[in-house]
Motif scaffolding. Structure first.
Motif, PDB file in Angstrom:
ATOM      1  N   LEU A 130       0.831  -1.204   0.000  1.00 40.65           N
ATOM      2  CA  LEU A 130       0.000   0.000   0.000  1.00 40.65           C
ATOM      3  C   LEU A 130       0.864   1.252   0.000  1.00 40.65           C
ATOM      4  N   VAL A 131       1.834   1.290   0.901  1.00 35.61           N
ATOM      5  CA  VAL A 131       2.695   2.473   1.025  1.00 35.61           C
ATOM      6  C   VAL A 131       3.586   2.635  -0.196  1.00 35.61           C
ATOM      7  N   TRP A 132       4.212   1.545  -0.630  1.00 37.56           N
ATOM      8  CA  TRP A 132       5.081   1.630  -1.802  1.00 37.56           C
ATOM      9  C   TRP A 132       4.285   1.972  -3.053  1.00 37.56           C
ATOM     10  N   GLY A 133       3.098   1.377  -3.207  1.00 37.45           N
ATOM     11  CA  GLY A 133       2.272   1.661  -4.373  1.00 37.45           C
ATOM     12  C   GLY A 133       1.781   3.101  -4.378  1.00 37.45           C
ATOM     13  N   ALA A 134       1.317   3.576  -3.227  1.00 38.25           N
ATOM     14  CA  ALA A 134       0.842   4.956  -3.126  1.00 38.25           C
ATOM     15  C   ALA A 134       1.978   5.939  -3.387  1.00 38.25           C
ATOM     16  N   ASP A 135       3.171   5.602  -2.915  1.00 36.84           N
ATOM     17  CA  ASP A 135       4.329   6.463  -3.157  1.00 36.84           C
ATOM     18  C   ASP A 135       4.640   6.539  -4.655  1.00 36.84           C
TER      19      ASP A 135
ATOM     20  N   GLY B 131      20.503  19.757   8.176  1.00 38.29           N
ATOM     21  CA  GLY B 131      21.372  20.026   7.043  1.00 38.29           C
ATOM     22  C   GLY B 131      21.889  18.768   6.378  1.00 38.29           C
ATOM     23  N   ILE B 132      21.057  17.699   6.334  1.00 34.19           N
ATOM     24  CA  ILE B 132      21.454  16.399   5.790  1.00 34.19           C
ATOM     25  C   ILE B 132      20.605  16.090   4.563  1.00 34.19           C
ATOM     26  N   LYS B 133      21.220  15.572   3.515  1.00 29.28           N
ATOM     27  CA  LYS B 133      20.474  15.207   2.306  1.00 29.28           C
ATOM     28  C   LYS B 133      19.913  13.796   2.408  1.00 29.28           C
ATOM     29  N   ASP B 134      20.762  12.811   2.750  1.00 30.94           N
ATOM     30  CA  ASP B 134      20.340  11.427   2.934  1.00 30.94           C
ATOM     31  C   ASP B 134      20.685  10.994   4.342  1.00 30.94           C
ATOM     32  N   SER B 135      19.861  10.115   4.915  1.00 34.14           N
ATOM     33  CA  SER B 135      20.139   9.655   6.276  1.00 34.14           C
ATOM     34  C   SER B 135      21.442   8.859   6.341  1.00 34.14           C
ATOM     35  N   SER B 136      21.804   8.186   5.242  1.00 37.35           N
ATOM     36  CA  SER B 136      23.112   7.523   5.103  1.00 37.35           C
ATOM     37  C   SER B 136      23.219   7.046   3.662  1.00 37.35           C
ATOM     38  N   HIS B 137      24.201   6.206   3.383  1.00 35.92           N
ATOM     39  CA  HIS B 137      24.360   5.653   2.032  1.00 35.92           C
ATOM     40  C   HIS B 137      24.429   4.127   2.098  1.00 35.92           C
ATOM     41  N   LEU B 138      23.673   3.557   3.026  1.00 33.47           N
ATOM     42  CA  LEU B 138      23.710   2.113   3.218  1.00 33.47           C
ATOM     43  C   LEU B 138      23.112   1.345   2.045  1.00 33.47           C
ATOM     44  N   ILE B 139      22.088   1.916   1.393  1.00 32.60           N
ATOM     45  CA  ILE B 139      21.384   1.222   0.319  1.00 32.60           C
ATOM     46  C   ILE B 139      21.694   1.924  -0.996  1.00 32.60           C
ATOM     47  N   PRO B 140      22.408   1.295  -1.896  1.00 35.58           N
ATOM     48  CA  PRO B 140      22.785   1.941  -3.151  1.00 35.58           C
ATOM     49  C   PRO B 140      21.584   2.472  -3.921  1.00 35.58           C
ATOM     50  N   GLY B 141      21.655   3.746  -4.267  1.00 38.35           N
ATOM     51  CA  GLY B 141      20.585   4.351  -5.048  1.00 38.35           C
ATOM     52  C   GLY B 141      19.388   4.781  -4.237  1.00 38.35           C
ATOM     53  N   HIS B 142      19.332   4.414  -2.970  1.00 42.85           N
ATOM     54  CA  HIS B 142      18.166   4.720  -2.138  1.00 42.85           C
ATOM     55  C   HIS B 142      18.499   5.588  -0.929  1.00 42.85           C
ATOM     56  N   GLY B 143      19.769   5.776  -0.629  1.00 36.95           N
ATOM     57  CA  GLY B 143      20.116   6.507   0.584  1.00 36.95           C
ATOM     58  C   GLY B 143      20.259   5.570   1.758  1.00 36.95           C
ATOM     59  N   GLY B 144      19.608   5.928   2.868  1.00 41.18           N
ATOM     60  CA  GLY B 144      19.751   5.127   4.080  1.00 41.18           C
ATOM     61  C   GLY B 144      18.514   4.320   4.415  1.00 41.18           C
ATOM     62  N   ILE B 145      18.590   3.618   5.534  1.00 43.94           N
ATOM     63  CA  ILE B 145      17.459   2.822   6.020  1.00 43.94           C
ATOM     64  C   ILE B 145      16.235   3.707   6.245  1.00 43.94           C
ATOM     65  N   LEU B 146      16.430   4.830   6.933  1.00 44.60           N
ATOM     66  CA  LEU B 146      15.308   5.717   7.221  1.00 44.60           C
ATOM     67  C   LEU B 146      14.709   6.306   5.958  1.00 44.60           C
ATOM     68  N   ASP B 147      15.547   6.523   4.934  1.00 43.03           N
ATOM     69  CA  ASP B 147      15.024   7.033   3.667  1.00 43.03           C
ATOM     70  C   ASP B 147      14.067   6.040   3.020  1.00 43.03           C
ATOM     71  N   ARG B 148      14.230   4.749   3.307  1.00 40.20           N
ATOM     72  CA  ARG B 148      13.383   3.712   2.727  1.00 40.20           C
ATOM     73  C   ARG B 148      12.185   3.375   3.602  1.00 40.20           C
ATOM     74  N   ILE B 149      12.330   3.505   4.911  1.00 44.00           N
ATOM     75  CA  ILE B 149      11.233   3.071   5.793  1.00 44.00           C
ATOM     76  C   ILE B 149      10.537   4.236   6.477  1.00 44.00           C
ATOM     77  N   ASP B 150      10.875   5.491   6.089  1.00 41.96           N
ATOM     78  CA  ASP B 150      10.272   6.631   6.787  1.00 41.96           C
ATOM     79  C   ASP B 150       8.748   6.592   6.723  1.00 41.96           C
ATOM     80  N   SER B 151       8.199   6.267   5.552  1.00 40.87           N
ATOM     81  CA  SER B 151       6.741   6.176   5.438  1.00 40.87           C
ATOM     82  C   SER B 151       6.188   5.006   6.245  1.00 40.87           C
ATOM     83  N   LEU B 152       6.930   3.900   6.266  1.00 42.38           N
ATOM     84  CA  LEU B 152       6.472   2.719   7.009  1.00 42.38           C
ATOM     85  C   LEU B 152       6.518   2.934   8.517  1.00 42.38           C
ATOM     86  N   THR B 153       7.470   3.732   8.998  1.00 43.14           N
ATOM     87  CA  THR B 153       7.529   3.979  10.443  1.00 43.14           C
ATOM     88  C   THR B 153       6.263   4.667  10.926  1.00 43.14           C
ATOM     89  N   ALA B 154       5.592   5.377  10.023  1.00 45.70           N
ATOM     90  CA  ALA B 154       4.303   5.974  10.363  1.00 45.70           C
ATOM     91  C   ALA B 154       3.155   5.023  10.046  1.00 45.70           C
TER      92      ALA B 154
END
Length: 286
Positions: free
Chosen positions: A159-164, A245-268
């Motif tokens: 649902l979240v990924w599709g809506a995004d 003053g941060i662009k990406d939460s980290s660079h752990l996931i190539p092309g996606h930024g960090g963990i929080l950049d991928r799960i921020d919507s899911l955490t809500a």
């Protein structure tokens, strides 16, 4: 960049599905704790902690707290009435109401940025209810159908990924009116509407084809609420990144930024979906 995003998605999606359906609740909990600890490692930057020592230390603290919660549960396969989990869901519901207000009133609301303690508290209110929501959804109806909760978790993720994706497509082609320009200039009202339309389609498809009982009208209403909240989950992280003053939460996931950049919507979305169904309504009919 797009190539890396697609390759990463191709690798990660099967892993996520396998974790949902093949792992026991206990082992699934350990995976969620590991993801949450990485999220805490990234969150340390939002609190102004940039040294690896402090960041790793915060990750260890969050992992220890979540492990303590998991090992204190009398029966990890039955969490629907577990007080610790339900308190976590209530905390999540309250926090996301507050977070929405902070985003809507930003930057006037940014006085919280002066306090490290408050920023760390916001991290706890984001990560711990996320863990509680993931665990209680995974174990819903587990004793009668071990996959019942896995299907619901998969639904929320789709649902979240599709809506995004729908919001991105509508926003790119028709976006004119900014949704929250002071937080995330790229998001538009047209994108939000596109995301909600996509969510409605996904809700209908799940109601029609899911191998578990579903109440279609109820699912549509709760799905719309959850998608709106998930958008603010994304905006909340954008607000914290902008303030730090941060662009990406980290660079752990190539092309996606960090963990929080991928799960921020899911955490809500996860704790709100679980909270609406278990604390406010009786959406699972259990």
């Amino acid at each position: 960049m797009l190539k890396y995003r697609l390759l990463t998605a191709i690798v990660l999606i099967p892993i996520v599905i396998a974790a949902l359906f093949l792992l026991s609740p206990a082992n699934f909990g350990f995976v969620v704790i590991a993801v949450s600890a990485l999220g805490a490692w990234e969150w340390a930057q939002f609190a102004g902690w940039h040294s690896q020592t402090k960041r790793v230390g915060l990750a260890i603290v969050f992992a220890a707290v979540l492990l303590a919660i998991q090992f204190s549960l009398p029966d990890i396969n039955v969490l629907i009435n577990e007080p610790l989990i339900l308190y976590g869901l209530w905390a999540g519901l309250i926090w996301w109401v507050i977070a929405i207000l902070l985003v809507v009133t930003y930057p006037a609301s940014a006085s919280w940025g002066k306090s490290v303690v408050i920023r760390l508290l916001f991290g706890a209110l984001t990560i711990i209810p996320f863990y509680c929501g993931m665990m209680v959804l995974r174990t819903i109806g587990y004793q009668s159908d071990t996959f019942f909760g896995a299907w619901w978790l998969l639904y929320v993720m789709l649902l979240v990924w599709g809506a995004d994706s729908g919001a991105y497509a509508f926003g790119r082609t028709m976006g004119r009116n900014k949704l929250a320009p002071k937080v995330s200039p790229g998001k538009t009202w047209e994108g939000l509407i596109g995301g909600l339309i996509t969510a409605g389609i996904i809700s209908w498809l799940f109601s029609t084809f899911a191998p578990i009982p579903v109440m279609p009208d109820y699912l549509l209403v709760t799905s719309i609420i959850v998608v709106v909240v998930s958008v603010f989950g994304d905006l909340t992280e954008s607000m914290f990144k902008r303030q730090s003053g941060i662009k990406d939460s980290s660079h752990l996931i190539p092309g996606h930024g960090g963990i929080l950049d991928r799960i921020d919507s899911l955490t809500a979305a996860i704790p709100v979906f679980a909270g609406l169904n278990l604390l406010v309504f009786n959406g699972f009919g259990l």
